[in-house]
Scaffold this motif. Structure first.
Motif, PDB file in Angstrom:
ATOM      1  N   ILE A  31     -13.610  26.492  13.344  1.00  0.00           N
ATOM      2  CA  ILE A  31     -14.736  27.194  13.895  1.00  0.00           C
ATOM      3  C   ILE A  31     -15.101  28.734  15.015  1.00  0.00           C
ATOM      4  N   ALA A  32     -16.426  29.335  14.816  1.00  0.00           N
ATOM      5  CA  ALA A  32     -15.952  30.667  15.647  1.00  0.00           C
ATOM      6  C   ALA A  32     -16.726  30.158  16.659  1.00  0.00           C
ATOM      7  N   PRO A  33     -16.359  30.875  17.743  1.00  0.00           N
ATOM      8  CA  PRO A  33     -15.754  31.039  19.099  1.00  0.00           C
ATOM      9  C   PRO A  33     -17.353  30.097  19.614  1.00  0.00           C
ATOM     10  N   GLY A  34     -18.488  30.973  19.254  1.00  0.00           N
ATOM     11  CA  GLY A  34     -19.650  30.410  20.156  1.00  0.00           C
ATOM     12  C   GLY A  34     -19.882  29.873  19.746  1.00  0.00           C
ATOM     13  N   HIS A  35     -19.261  29.095  18.213  1.00  0.00           N
ATOM     14  CA  HIS A  35     -20.644  27.448  18.195  1.00  0.00           C
ATOM     15  C   HIS A  35     -19.445  26.357  18.708  1.00  0.00           C
ATOM     16  N   GLY A  36     -17.978  26.697  18.680  1.00  0.00           N
ATOM     17  CA  GLY A  36     -16.958  26.329  19.706  1.00  0.00           C
ATOM     18  C   GLY A  36     -17.893  26.098  21.566  1.00  0.00           C
ATOM     19  N   LEU A  37     -18.118  26.978  21.611  1.00  0.00           N
ATOM     20  CA  LEU A  37     -18.943  27.241  23.003  1.00  0.00           C
ATOM     21  C   LEU A  37     -20.338  25.922  22.680  1.00  0.00           C
ATOM     22  N   ASP A  38     -21.074  25.841  22.405  1.00  0.00           N
ATOM     23  CA  ASP A  38     -21.962  25.151  22.443  1.00  0.00           C
ATOM     24  C   ASP A  38     -21.639  23.899  22.339  1.00  0.00           C
ATOM     25  N   ARG A  39     -20.453  23.478  21.318  1.00  0.00           N
ATOM     26  CA  ARG A  39     -20.078  22.033  20.812  1.00  0.00           C
ATOM     27  C   ARG A  39     -19.278  21.879  22.180  1.00  0.00           C
ATOM     28  N   GLY A  40     -19.444  22.896  23.620  1.00  0.00           N
ATOM     29  CA  GLY A  40     -18.301  22.169  24.296  1.00  0.00           C
ATOM     30  C   GLY A  40     -16.783  22.628  24.804  1.00  0.00           C
ATOM     31  N   ILE A  41     -16.551  23.066  23.339  1.00  0.00           N
ATOM     32  CA  ILE A  41     -14.337  22.973  23.438  1.00  0.00           C
ATOM     33  C   ILE A  41     -14.165  24.308  23.641  1.00  0.00           C
ATOM     34  N   PHE A  42     -15.157  25.132  24.031  1.00  0.00           N
ATOM     35  CA  PHE A  42     -15.296  27.104  24.120  1.00  0.00           C
ATOM     36  C   PHE A  42     -15.763  27.188  25.406  1.00  0.00           C
ATOM     37  N   SER A  43     -14.829  27.380  26.217  1.00  0.00           N
ATOM     38  CA  SER A  43     -15.836  28.231  27.588  1.00  0.00           C
ATOM     39  C   SER A  43     -16.669  29.919  27.697  1.00  0.00           C
ATOM     40  N   SER A  44     -17.653  28.548  28.188  1.00  0.00           N
ATOM     41  CA  SER A  44     -19.319  29.249  28.412  1.00  0.00           C
ATOM     42  C   SER A  44     -19.057  30.706  29.155  1.00  0.00           C
ATOM     43  N   THR A  45     -17.824  30.830  30.219  1.00  0.00           N
ATOM     44  CA  THR A  45     -17.526  32.180  31.030  1.00  0.00           C
ATOM     45  C   THR A  45     -16.404  33.180  30.066  1.00  0.00           C
ATOM     46  N   TYR A  46     -15.607  32.569  29.302  1.00  0.00           N
ATOM     47  CA  TYR A  46     -14.538  33.578  28.878  1.00  0.00           C
ATOM     48  C   TYR A  46     -13.876  34.451  28.517  1.00  0.00           C
ATOM     49  N   LEU A  47     -15.471  35.473  28.486  1.00  0.00           N
ATOM     50  CA  LEU A  47     -15.473  36.991  27.912  1.00  0.00           C
ATOM     51  C   LEU A  47     -16.110  37.705  29.264  1.00  0.00           C
ATOM     52  N   ASP A  48     -16.826  36.531  30.806  1.00  0.00           N
ATOM     53  CA  ASP A  48     -17.253  36.825  31.582  1.00  0.00           C
ATOM     54  C   ASP A  48     -16.780  38.127  32.653  1.00  0.00           C
ATOM     55  N   PRO A  49     -15.210  38.427  32.850  1.00  0.00           N
ATOM     56  CA  PRO A  49     -13.759  38.693  33.540  1.00  0.00           C
ATOM     57  C   PRO A  49     -14.845  40.424  32.433  1.00  0.00           C
ATOM     58  N   TYR A  50     -14.127  40.189  31.470  1.00  0.00           N
ATOM     59  CA  TYR A  50     -14.202  41.263  30.859  1.00  0.00           C
ATOM     60  C   TYR A  50     -15.389  41.607  30.972  1.00  0.00           C
ATOM     61  N   ILE A  51     -16.733  40.852  30.933  1.00  0.00           N
ATOM     62  CA  ILE A  51     -18.086  41.900  30.999  1.00  0.00           C
ATOM     63  C   ILE A  51     -19.035  42.657  32.397  1.00  0.00           C
ATOM     64  N   ASP A  52     -18.094  41.567  33.557  1.00  0.00           N
ATOM     65  CA  ASP A  52     -18.140  42.005  34.900  1.00  0.00           C
ATOM     66  C   ASP A  52     -17.747  43.000  34.948  1.00  0.00           C
ATOM     67  N   ALA A  53     -16.268  43.481  34.767  1.00  0.00           N
ATOM     68  CA  ALA A  53     -15.697  44.538  34.402  1.00  0.00           C
ATOM     69  C   ALA A  53     -16.890  46.009  34.403  1.00  0.00           C
ATOM     70  N   ARG A  95     -21.777  33.547  25.550  1.00  0.00           N
ATOM     71  CA  ARG A  95     -22.525  33.324  24.211  1.00  0.00           C
ATOM     72  C   ARG A  95     -23.102  34.803  23.513  1.00  0.00           C
ATOM     73  N   ASP A  96     -24.082  35.639  24.621  1.00  0.00           N
ATOM     74  CA  ASP A  96     -24.355  36.296  24.123  1.00  0.00           C
ATOM     75  C   ASP A  96     -23.426  37.239  23.257  1.00  0.00           C
ATOM     76  N   VAL A  97     -22.556  37.575  23.871  1.00  0.00           N
ATOM     77  CA  VAL A  97     -21.114  38.838  22.998  1.00  0.00           C
ATOM     78  C   VAL A  97     -20.951  38.110  21.486  1.00  0.00           C
ATOM     79  N   LEU A  98     -20.583  36.513  21.706  1.00  0.00           N
ATOM     80  CA  LEU A  98     -20.368  36.098  20.333  1.00  0.00           C
ATOM     81  C   LEU A  98     -21.365  35.804  19.612  1.00  0.00           C
ATOM     82  N   PHE A  99     -22.659  35.479  19.806  1.00  0.00           N
ATOM     83  CA  PHE A  99     -23.913  35.301  19.012  1.00  0.00           C
ATOM     84  C   PHE A  99     -24.406  36.903  18.681  1.00  0.00           C
ATOM     85  N   CYS A 100     -23.951  38.198  19.105  1.00  0.00           N
ATOM     86  CA  CYS A 100     -24.222  39.505  19.195  1.00  0.00           C
ATOM     87  C   CYS A 100     -26.414  38.847  19.274  1.00  0.00           C
TER      88      CYS A 100
END
Length: 385
Positions: free
Chosen positions: A219-241, A287-292
């Motif tokens: 399953i795509a990571p966005g849906h994984g995030l919504d299910r609680g099996i993928f980190s909701s902050t995974y891309l945050d370091p890259y976005i913040d940078a 989540r915004d990035v994964l779901f565009c």
């Protein structure tokens, strides 16, 4: 002829929701008669007999806005509450062994393929009439969750045929589309052994391994995030940078052949043209990035939407640190430590490198999408796995 990307083909139908006609782009230009375009499904799985493979064609009838399914004879049947069986679900499948060629009606919808069992749909009442809930392989409580399946998407209208295979929600089966028309084209055929490699590569990455559902699907990571099996902050370091980078640098984006220049002002990435503000974006979440979506939602406004698509593509592909966007060289994609490895792995396993790993993967023509204004037939080939 306008390009009907997946964003215009089908927008919605996530999480088992009702898919309707809203947002579909139709074109009045008459090029061919849509009714009766032959669809053929070819079984090359090597492990399933055609008796055990089910084909379900569902969608929205473009002339009326009604939802329903295509019967084995090619006739469209509008959804009715009586379609739901005693268990509350409708079955619209046709055995592949009983389907040599299925004439497609003029509709926008999906061709679902399932192995061993029919998928379960649900006819429901909505404010605008009857709607149809599609299977959601990323929702654990969905009645079709344990059935191996996948789908292609299409719009068939009098301007042409527009279609794609999609991994935006999940990847279950290796399959590809061949569209014959003004010329014959095939998109996103998987390499030999691709399915096993995709599953294995996903399992090797700690952040992504829980997205693999047995031997059924990834399953795509966005849906994984919504299910609680993928980190909701995974891309945050890259976005913040990137937001920090463009406080002092200028990000140049070319969208619809127009150049915009952006800098972070306060907390927003603001794009100007000739000094005038044209669009601005709050810092997106993972989540915004994964779901565009969310702060990167792309309205059909010709300005903010195209810029949002470029930003979302750059963040998913890990190339937004390059101050001139979009990046057309696919060899540069997915090199960042924090990137959408789900999309990367799928792209790496198609012969032509094309895939729909996220909703804006059509930026720089990386998506598994084809169209033709004078279609003759379309073939969906199920590959060995």
């Amino acid at each position: 002829m306008p390009n009907l990307s997946r964003r215009h083909l089908l927008r919605g139908a996530i999480g088992g929701g009702v898919l309707g006609a809203a947002g579909l782009l139709t074109v009045p230009q008459m090029v061919h008669a849509a009714e009766g375009l032959p669809l053929k499904v070819v079984n090359r799985t090597g492990r399933y007999k055609s008796d055990d493979i089910w084909v379900h064609v569902v969608g929205t009838e473009l002339a009326t806005g009604r939802m329903g399914h295509v019967k084995a004879n090619g006739n469209f049947a509008a959804a009715a509450l009586s379609d739901n069986h005693a268990d509350g679900y409708a079955r619209y499948g046709v055995r592949l062994s009983e389907m040599k060629s299925l004439p497609l009606a003029a509709l926008s919808g999906r061709v679902y393929i399932s192995m061993g069992k029919q998928l379960k749909f649900k006819v429901v009442g909505t404010g605008s009439g009857l709607g149809l809930q599609y299977p959601a392989g990323w929702v654990k409580t969905d009645p079709s969750y344990k059935i191996l399946h996948d789908f292609m998407e299409f719009t068939n209208n009098d301007s042409g045929f527009y279609c794609n295979t999609t991994m935006v929600d999940m990847f279950g089966l290796p399959m590809y589309i061949t569209l014959a028309g003004s010329k014959t084209r095939t998109i996103a055929r998987y390499e030999e052994g691709a399915r096993a490699r995709i599953f294995a590569e996903m399992r090797k990455r700690p952040a992504f391994k829980k997205l693999v559902v047995g031997n059924l699907r990834v399953i795509a990571p966005g849906h994984g995030l919504d299910r609680g099996i993928f980190s909701s902050t995974y891309l945050d370091p890259y976005i913040d940078a990137r937001w920090k980078q463009y406080e002092t640098e200028t990000l140049t984006v070319v969208a619809n052949n127009i150049t915009y220049r952006g800098t972070v002002e306060g907390s927003k990435l603001v794009f100007r043209q000739g000094g005038a503000v044209k669009a601005s974006f709050a810092r997106p979440s993972t989540r915004d990035v994964l779901f565009c979506d969310g702060t990167l939602a792309a309205p059909n406004d010709g300005v903010g939407g195209p810029i949002a698509a470029v930003l979302a593509a750059g963040l998913n592909r890990g190339v937004l640190q390059r101050p001139k966007q979009p990046i057309k060289n696919a060899d540069l994609y997915y090199r960042a430590k924090r990137t959408n490895h789900y999309s990367r792995i799928i792209h790496e396993n198609t012969v032509d490198g094309k895939a729909y790993g996220f909703a804006f993967d059509d930026v720089c023509s990386q998506a598994s999408y084809i169209e033709d204004g004078s279609p003759k037939n379309v073939t969906l080939t199920l590959q060995p796995f």
